[in-house]
Motif scaffolding. Structure first.
Motif, mmCIF file in Angstrom:
data_model
loop_
_atom_site.group_PDB
_atom_site.id
_atom_site.type_symbol
_atom_site.label_atom_id
_atom_site.label_comp_id
_atom_site.label_asym_id
_atom_site.label_seq_id
_atom_site.Cartn_x
_atom_site.Cartn_y
_atom_site.Cartn_z
ATOM 1 N N MET A 1 22.495 8.164 10.679
ATOM 2 C CA MET A 1 23.658 8.448 9.839
ATOM 3 C C MET A 1 24.011 9.930 9.836
ATOM 4 S SD MET A 1 23.044 5.881 6.628
ATOM 5 C CE MET A 1 21.274 6.066 6.529
ATOM 6 N N GLN B 1 29.848 -0.452 11.848
ATOM 7 C CA GLN B 1 29.905 -1.565 10.902
ATOM 8 C C GLN B 1 31.101 -1.367 9.978
ATOM 9 O OE1 GLN B 1 26.470 -1.621 8.381
ATOM 10 N NE2 GLN B 1 26.711 -3.789 7.885
ATOM 11 N N SER C 1 32.422 -1.883 4.240
ATOM 12 C CA SER C 1 32.930 -1.245 3.013
ATOM 13 C C SER C 1 34.389 -0.850 3.154
ATOM 14 C CB SER C 1 32.122 0.010 2.700
ATOM 15 O OG SER C 1 30.754 -0.292 2.649
ATOM 16 N N SER D 1 30.145 -2.118 -3.121
ATOM 17 C CA SER D 1 29.110 -3.054 -3.573
ATOM 18 C C SER D 1 29.676 -4.466 -3.641
ATOM 19 C CB SER D 1 28.607 -2.648 -4.971
ATOM 20 O OG SER D 1 28.060 -1.355 -4.938
ATOM 21 N N ILE E 1 35.816 2.077 5.368
ATOM 22 C CA ILE E 1 35.407 3.456 5.057
ATOM 23 C C ILE E 1 33.893 3.591 5.104
ATOM 24 C CG2 ILE E 1 35.272 3.175 2.549
ATOM 25 C CD1 ILE E 1 36.762 5.949 2.360
ATOM 26 N N THR F 1 29.663 4.659 9.624
ATOM 27 C CA THR F 1 28.695 5.469 10.359
ATOM 28 C C THR F 1 28.946 5.318 11.857
ATOM 29 O OG1 THR F 1 27.089 5.157 8.613
ATOM 30 C CG2 THR F 1 26.219 5.822 10.758
ATOM 31 N N PHE G 1 30.131 10.115 8.742
ATOM 32 C CA PHE G 1 30.856 8.853 8.872
ATOM 33 C C PHE G 1 32.372 9.091 8.920
ATOM 34 C CE2 PHE G 1 29.218 8.456 4.227
ATOM 35 C CZ PHE G 1 29.945 9.549 3.850
ATOM 36 N N SER H 1 21.906 8.929 1.468
ATOM 37 C CA SER H 1 22.499 7.989 2.429
ATOM 38 C C SER H 1 21.792 6.645 2.315
ATOM 39 C CB SER H 1 22.392 8.531 3.856
ATOM 40 O OG SER H 1 21.043 8.633 4.251
ATOM 41 N N GLY I 1 23.712 -1.014 0.673
ATOM 42 C CA GLY I 1 23.515 -1.644 -0.639
ATOM 43 C C GLY I 1 22.809 -0.660 -1.543
ATOM 44 N N THR I 2 23.461 -0.245 -2.624
ATOM 45 C CA THR I 2 22.900 0.815 -3.460
ATOM 46 C C THR I 2 21.608 0.352 -4.156
ATOM 47 O OG1 THR I 2 24.010 0.147 -5.489
ATOM 48 C CG2 THR I 2 25.245 1.598 -4.011
ATOM 49 N N ILE J 1 22.232 -2.180 -6.761
ATOM 50 C CA ILE J 1 22.448 -3.524 -6.210
ATOM 51 C C ILE J 1 21.115 -4.114 -5.750
ATOM 52 C CG2 ILE J 1 23.581 -4.815 -4.344
ATOM 53 C CD1 ILE J 1 25.474 -3.858 -6.628
#
Ligand SMILES: Cc1cc2nc3c(=O)[nH]c(=O)nc-3n(C[C@H](O)[C@H](O)[C@H](O)COP(=O)(O)OP(=O)(O)OC[C@H]3O[C@@H](n4cnc5c(N)ncnc54)[C@H](O)[C@@H]3O)c2cc1C
Ligand SMILES: Cc1cc2nc3c(=O)[nH]c(=O)nc-3n(C[C@H](O)[C@H](O)[C@H](O)COP(=O)(O)OP(=O)(O)OC[C@H]3O[C@@H](n4cnc5c(N)ncnc54)[C@H](O)[C@@H]3O)c2cc1C
Lengths: 402, 374
Positions: free
Chosen positions: A37, A132, A135, A141, A164, A167, A218, A377, A383-384, A387
């Motif tokens: 990343m 990917q 988002s 999330s 958005i 990466t 990103f 990152s 997934g935070t 989450i």
């Protein structure tokens, strides 16, 4: 899967060891990214792409993927041995992380024969970089609410919208794209489809985003009447949510099948311990301060626990009560520890914690401050942590959905 | 970096874990635990006999002395499951007393005493004193040689668990300026020497032991050349088994709290849906998994010079933090009910406090680890 002849495996491991000993370049003369990343400059990108290609050509990446698609056709143990050798000799990271670790395994599992033939080899060789597109500016999330539209038009779909935090977006030849093919479904999830999307096509624009570290990382990706070939669908139209969830399992390491190597070399507690041992404050070793020492011990215990957790999952009797518990919680535990650990490292450096990268007096050239900033990152991406805590609370502990 | 330990799991451990999981669940439902808290003896003699018959008391006693010749690694799953059910009884006291004899006893003492323990006689250790700093060789009580060669004891020991029923009590004293261990029987004690203490964990039976007036033959001394080794071994064994009890308790405490969080409703919602409760439960759970990993590493590496001590101290420190946090939050998350006697959260919290106060709390062990690792 073929059985492993220990003699063959040992010989392979020995060759790998010798190969990495000879071929790893530890200091190419510029700062190497610690994770995929963090790839921010063309110099870094080309160096890492060449490195991955070289490792693959030598047979130490994708060793357990089928021969027909560019792999080595060997049992997983061989790839594991190669990865260990890579790590032992501190090889740089594998660049094409999204391809190697999640898009690739997903295509192997769920892709059509034509998709496997078209994409897997390019993933291993790093010829085709993957990104990917999950988002969106309005939905992170809450991925299931993604709004980027894909409308069927003959042999392709017309895509409009924006993704958005993409990466490697600037370098990618392909994207795994989650887009809405039907905005009118009762359940929002049922309107989503999953595409293998060529990026070098008209109507696709990537705009770099500057990260909190000041570097470029990103991108935001804009789609204006871009064409997604219909034969790039994975799963049926409207079946994209399940495919996306499977992708996240690969991404979070809850499911195996990755091509091998590693895509980040995050500093661990032992590196920070090394820093602590060579750091002084007021002429005295900083570890003589009992408060600092106590915190250091805490981190060594924590990293040791994570290592032991991994070993314990190999003993079914010792994870019988919640077999999925440690795998599902490992991202949360590992990334949160790494964040706190890097914060501790910055504090260890005392007054010099105020310096940043490129200041000649900064400890380790400002590595620790940069690592700390970059550590988010992993607590946000993929997934935070919040989450992840919901996932563990609901799927491991059986608590109701929030 | 030194070797910090690793997971290993023997077939014997697996078998004992399975047997203990089942037995402790059947023999120690929480209603029984609570009934026995009010009982003077504090545990069920029939269960004690059963443990003896199953050979649990001899698991870590060599075959030559009537045991089955396994190690403390195999005792860990037993104690873990006892801790999980808050089961009472002198099992750990007795096991530790046996360990003290195995490492520090004379051949005669071992031959005389270990087979009795393996067959079901309770025993215990008297080590702590009021001003203890958890260092077992910092001893204030004394033994003095009398002209007739006998030993006169003096001073006071505290937190002597299960002393009222122990048939052997091993006591640490200072003799000729150096630490020593002596072996007592109930017959040696003047009347009134034992006073039952009021302790926070009401499943325990704990006593203060007044040594003044006790006179012993010199053959009650454990091997003087092995006292240092024995004290070190007891300290680590005690912490290993405490960690086992605590890890089991942490698991049960988390499960107990989750049950409530899955059923109690407020504001029209099951309260486990609130992240203010859910996320701390995830914290408790991840700390528990880490503590359990440390525990089974410590069990596996216990006999390794250097690594064993590191792994045990990590296990006790991790277990203390995990258990204390899980039980503290358990009280809170039960709301008003959590403030009551009937809520089991208090039982877990009290037990965690007891263990932190015995043989060193988390901060103590981390301080020791700093010295071992840096
Ligand atoms: C370095 C980096 C690389 C990334 N790379 C990619 C990539 O390649 N492709 C891609 O598609 N995405 C990528 N992402 C995006 C990443 O997946 C999202 O940032 C992430 O899922 C969070 O979404 P969000 O940014 O919209 O934040 P939001 O979802 O808006 O979250 C904001 C805050 O609210 C919290 N929150 C949200 N919902 C809940 C809830 N239900 N309960 C409790 N708290 C909640 C979050 O934890 C967070 O703290 C990357 C992100 C980073 C940081
Ligand atoms: C010592 C003591 C004295 C008291 N004296 C009196 C008195 O004299 N008169 C009187 O009327 N009451 C009294 N109370 C009751 C007290 O007000 C309640 O216990 C308290 O309001 C919590 O309600 P509860 O017990 O039903 O717990 P619950 O509401 O069931 O809560 C259980 C748990 O869920 C959490 N929770 C609940 N809802 C949410 C939410 N929306 N978000 C996040 N978390 C949530 C709570 O914080 C708690 O941890 C007393 C309580 C105590 C402990």
């Amino acid at each position: 899967m073929s059985t492993v002849d220990p003699k063959d495996l040992a010989a392979f491991a020995e060759q790998a060891d010798a190969w990495f000993a000879q071929n790893v370049v530890r200091d190419p003369g510029f700062m190497l990214p610690l994770t995929f990343m963090e790839v921010g400059t063309d110099t870094q990108f080309h160096f890492l792409r060449d490195w991955q290609n070289k490792v693959w050509e030598a047979g130490y990446l994708g060793a357990a993927w089928p021969k027909a698609y560019g792999g080595g056709g060997l049992p997983q143990a061989f790839q594991n041995a190669a990865t260990r050798a890579m790590r032992k000799h501190h090889g740089p990271i594998m660049l094409n992380a999204i391809g190697l670790n999640w898009a690739g395994p997903l295509i192997l599992e769920m892709g059509s024969e034509a998709q496997k033939a078209a994409y897997l080899k390019g993933i291993l060789s790093a010829e085709d970089i993957w990104c990917q597109g999950f988002s969106e500016p309005g939905h992170g999330s809450d991925l299931g609410s993604a709004q980027t539209r894909a409308v069927r038009n003959g042999d392709h779909y017309v895509v409009n919208g924006s993704k958005i935090w993409t990466t490697l977006g600037r370098y990618a030849g392909y994207m795994i794209l989650l887009a809405r093919t039907d905005p009118s479904t009762e359940r929002k999830y049922d309107g989503l489809s999953f595409f293998l999307m060529p990026m070098k096509a008209p109507g696709i624009e990537t705009v770099p985003i500057r990260k909190l570290t000041g570097e470029h990382g990103f991108t935001q990706t804009f789609f204006t009447d871009a064409r997604a070939p219909a034969d790039g669908l994975v799963g049926p139209e409207g079946g994209g949510w399940k495919v996306a969830m499977r992708t996240l399992e690969y991404e979070r390491g809850a499911r195996g099948g990755q091509a091998g190597g590693y895509v980040s070399v995050g500093s661990n507690a032992f590196d920070v311990f090394d820093l602590a041992q060579r750091t002084t404050r007021g002429g005295r070793p900083v570890l003589e301060d009992p408060l600092v020492a106590d915190e250091m011990v805490g981190f060594l215990m924590e990293i040791q626990a994570l290592t032991l957790n991994g070993q314990r999952t190999q003993v079914p009797e010792l994870v019988a009560d919640r077999p999925q518990g440690i795998p599902l919680a490992s991202k949360l535990m590992g990334t949160e520890m790494s964040r706190r650990l890097n914060d501790f490292a910055v504090r260890l450096t005392g007054a010099r914690g105020a310096y940043y990268v490129d200041e000649p007096e900064a400890a380790d050239n400002g590595l620790w401050a940069r690592n700390y900033l970059n550590s988010f990152s992993a607590t946000i991406g993929g997934g935070t942590s919040q989450i992840q805590a919901n996932i563990v609370g609901e799927h491991v502990l059986g608590l109701p959905k929030s | 970096m030194k070797d910090l330990g690793r997971i290993g799991f023997s077939e014997d451990q697996a078998t004992l874990l399975e047997v203990a999981t089942d037995l402790c669940q059947r023999r120690a439902p929480v209603a029984t635990v609570r009934r026995l808290m009010e009982d003077e003896l504090g545990h069920d003699p029939a269960v004690w006999t059963e443990l003896g018959d199953l050979g649990w008391l001899g698991v870590a006693i060599p075959e030559a002395y009537g045991g089955s010749g396994l190690g403390l690694a195999e005792v860990v799953p037993l104690v873990e499951q006892m801790g999980r059910r808050l089961m009472a009884g002198p099992f750990v006291s007795t096991t530790l007393a046996a360990q003290a004899l195995i490492t520090g006893g004379t051949e005669d003492q071992k031959r005389e005493t270990l087979p009795r323990i393996a067959a079901g006689e309770a025993a215990t250790l008297a080590l702590a004193e009021l001003d203890t700093d958890w260092e077992l060789d910092a001893i204030g009580c004394t033994a003095t040689r009398r002209p007739d060669g006998r030993l006169a004891l003096s001073g006071r020991k505290i937190l002597v668990t299960d002393a009222a029923e122990a048939r052997r009590i091993l006591v640490s004293v200072r003799l000729d300026g150096a630490p020593a261990l002596v072996l007592l029987t109930p017959e040696d004690l003047p009347s009134g020497a034992l006073r039952r203490e009021t302790v926070i964990d009401e499943t325990r039976r704990s006593f203060a032991l007044a040594l003044d007036g006790i006179v012993l033959d010199a053959d009650r001394l454990l091997d003087p050349d092995r006292v240092g080794v024995a004290l070190e071994h007891i300290h680590l064994a005690a912490n290993l088994l405490a960690a086992a009890d605590m890890v089991g308790g942490t698991q049960a405490c988390i499960d107990y709290t989750l049950d409530y969080l899955r059923t109690r409703t407020q504001f029209g919602k099951v309260i486990g849906a609130y992240q203010a409760l859910k996320h701390p439960m995830v914290d408790a759970y991840t700390r528990y998994e880490q503590a359990r990993s440390h525990l089974y590493s410590a069990a596996h590496c216990f006999n390794e010079q250097g690594t064993g001590e590191i792994a045990v101290r990590m296990a006790k420190a991790a277990a203390d933090v995990a258990y204390s946090f899980a039980a503290d939050r358990s009280i809170q998350f039960h709301g008003g009910f959590g403030f009551t006697w009937d809520c089991d959260a208090q039982l877990y919290r009290r037990r965690a406090i007891w263990h932190a106060a015995q043989f060193g709390d988390a901060a103590f062990h981390r301080k020791k680890l700093a010295r071992l690792l840096f």
